[in-house]
Design an enzyme around this catalytic site. Structure first.
Site, PDB file in Angstrom:
ATOM      1  N   SER A 109      -4.734  -1.219  14.302  1.00  0.00           N
ATOM      2  CA  SER A 109      -5.517   0.009  14.496  1.00  0.00           C
ATOM      3  C   SER A 109      -6.022   0.045  15.925  1.00  0.00           C
ATOM      4  O   SER A 109      -6.155  -0.998  16.583  1.00  0.00           O
ATOM      5  CB  SER A 109      -6.700   0.020  13.519  1.00  0.00           C
ATOM      6  OG  SER A 109      -7.686   0.958  13.907  1.00  0.00           O
ATOM      7  N   TYR A 135     -14.351  -4.213   9.881  1.00  0.00           N
ATOM      8  CA  TYR A 135     -13.050  -3.549   9.869  1.00  0.00           C
ATOM      9  C   TYR A 135     -12.327  -3.814  11.190  1.00  0.00           C
ATOM     10  O   TYR A 135     -11.151  -4.202  11.201  1.00  0.00           O
ATOM     11  CB  TYR A 135     -13.201  -2.049   9.651  1.00  0.00           C
ATOM     12  CG  TYR A 135     -11.887  -1.307   9.714  1.00  0.00           C
ATOM     13  CD1 TYR A 135     -10.951  -1.422   8.688  1.00  0.00           C
ATOM     14  CD2 TYR A 135     -11.572  -0.487  10.805  1.00  0.00           C
ATOM     15  CE1 TYR A 135      -9.731  -0.759   8.747  1.00  0.00           C
ATOM     16  CE2 TYR A 135     -10.362   0.184  10.874  1.00  0.00           C
ATOM     17  CZ  TYR A 135      -9.453   0.046   9.846  1.00  0.00           C
ATOM     18  OH  TYR A 135      -8.236   0.699   9.914  1.00  0.00           O
ATOM     19  N   GLY A 144       1.526   4.228   3.952  1.00  0.00           N
ATOM     20  CA  GLY A 144       2.466   3.461   3.143  1.00  0.00           C
ATOM     21  C   GLY A 144       3.405   4.356   2.365  1.00  0.00           C
ATOM     22  O   GLY A 144       4.615   4.093   2.289  1.00  0.00           O
ATOM     23  N   GLY A 153      -0.999   7.716   1.764  1.00  0.00           N
ATOM     24  CA  GLY A 153      -1.165   7.640   3.206  1.00  0.00           C
ATOM     25  C   GLY A 153       0.061   7.149   3.952  1.00  0.00           C
ATOM     26  O   GLY A 153       1.198   7.544   3.692  1.00  0.00           O
ATOM     27  N   GLY A 178       0.815  -1.211   0.000  1.00  0.00           N
ATOM     28  CA  GLY A 178       0.000   0.000   0.000  1.00  0.00           C
ATOM     29  C   GLY A 178       0.844   1.254   0.000  1.00  0.00           C
ATOM     30  O   GLY A 178       0.580   2.210   0.735  1.00  0.00           O
ATOM     31  N   ALA A 179       1.866   1.291  -0.855  1.00  0.00           N
ATOM     32  CA  ALA A 179       2.887   2.343  -0.778  1.00  0.00           C
ATOM     33  C   ALA A 179       2.604   3.575  -1.612  1.00  0.00           C
ATOM     34  O   ALA A 179       3.467   4.450  -1.720  1.00  0.00           O
ATOM     35  CB  ALA A 179       4.241   1.752  -1.193  1.00  0.00           C
TER      36      ALA A 179
END
Length: 312
Positions: A153, A178, A30, A28, A24-25
């Site tokens: 999280s 989630y 990442g 955000g 996920g780079a």
């Protein structure tokens, strides 16, 4: 680690020649993580679902730091076929991986099933990272100061696993699932630490959470979640760069130990400098962790080979 108000990205040690995989780079947390690792000399592999966006991100990072060592590789964590193809590619081109940052995630979408028929958040946030870690474990075992950092999280503390309805077929609430996926991240990271330590492996497993950071994560959410986290509360959030500090600390600080969990030091762990924080009791429950591990092996068809230190 005690609260350290001065620890910033500038304190990241030299990462020259370290091979770092960040999922996920392109945005955000990442992106902030990949940028800091690249600026610190790391060979950063951007594991991204959208290759075109990944190439644009790599070009931007290279412009910021001429000579940065960057690779863009496609990885769709919700598709186990893609996870295996990514791992095969790394094995073909690299002899080791020094750092794996399990960062990518989706948050509170409408009920959606992955390519293999699993609920999307459980698939992308947990199963994909579980499989990726297992498939890269031999490369990590050959790494220098090898670490796996799994991003959970604050919501893991509200999470409960229902092993009889992991797909949400009976009842689905986006935010509940989630939280469930983030609890799965926490259980996995902690149990991985326990198993690696028992095997005498040199690989460290650490956990981190960003507090409340302004990222694009709520963009795929539905209803009130999107309104609340994507718009109304955004002025209260810290930046993605600040939110990435706990995972950067876990990934690079010499004193960060396997099994530790890092988050912001401010009130409610919502913002602030990174510090060691506590996992929820359900995240360290050995029976739940064992069952999740076994279910994850069955659903991904990935078995971890937990080797001890390499012999010379």
């Amino acid at each position: 680690m005690t609260r350290h108000q001065q620890w910033t990205a500038a304190h990241v040690p030299d990462q020259t020649d370290r091979v770092c995989v960040v999922t996920g780079a392109t945005s955000g947390l990442g992106l902030a993580t990949a940028r800091t690792l690249a600026h610190s000399g790391g060979h950063v592999i951007l594991a991204v679902r959208d290759e075109a966006k990944g190439r644009r991100t790599a070009a931007d990072l290279a412009a910021e730091r001429p000579g940065a060592r960057l690779e863009v590789r496609r990885l769709d964590l919700a598709d186990l076929t893609s996870v295996r193809a990514f791992a095969d590619g790394l094995h073909a081109d690299h002899e080791r991986v020094d750092l794996l940052v399990n960062n990518a995630g989706v948050m509170a979408p409408p009920r959606t099933l992955s390519a293999q028929g699993h609920e999307l958040q459980f698939a992308a946030n947990h199963l994909g990272h579980f499989a990726l870690t297992g498939l890269l474990l031999d490369l990590l075992g050959a790494g220098r100061d090898p670490r796996v950092v799994t991003v959970s999280s604050l919501k893991h503390r509200q999470g409960r696993l229902d092993f009889d309805d992991l797909s949400g077929a009976r009842r689905y609430h986006p935010m509940e699932f989630y939280s469930r996926s983030k609890l799965a991240n926490a259980l996995f990271g902690h149990e991985l630490h326990r198993r690696l330590s028992a095997a005498g492996s040199p690989v460290r497993s650490l956990l981190a959470h960003p507090g409340y950071a302004a990222t694009a994560l709520p963009a795929g959410s539905v209803g009130l979640v999107k309104t609340l986290f994507g718009r109304l509360l955004t002025p209260l959030a810290q930046s993605a760069e600040q939110g990435a500090l706990p995972q950067l600390y876990a990934a690079t600080a010499p004193e960060a130990r396997s099994g530790e969990f890092f988050g912001p030091s401010g009130p409610g762990e919502l913002r602030g400098a990174p510090t060691r924080v506590a996992l929820a009791p359900q995240a360290t429950d050995t029976e739940t962790a064992r069952r999740l591990w076994e279910v994850s092996e069955q659903l991904t068809d990935v078995r971890f080979v937990l080797a001890g230190p390499a012999r010379t």
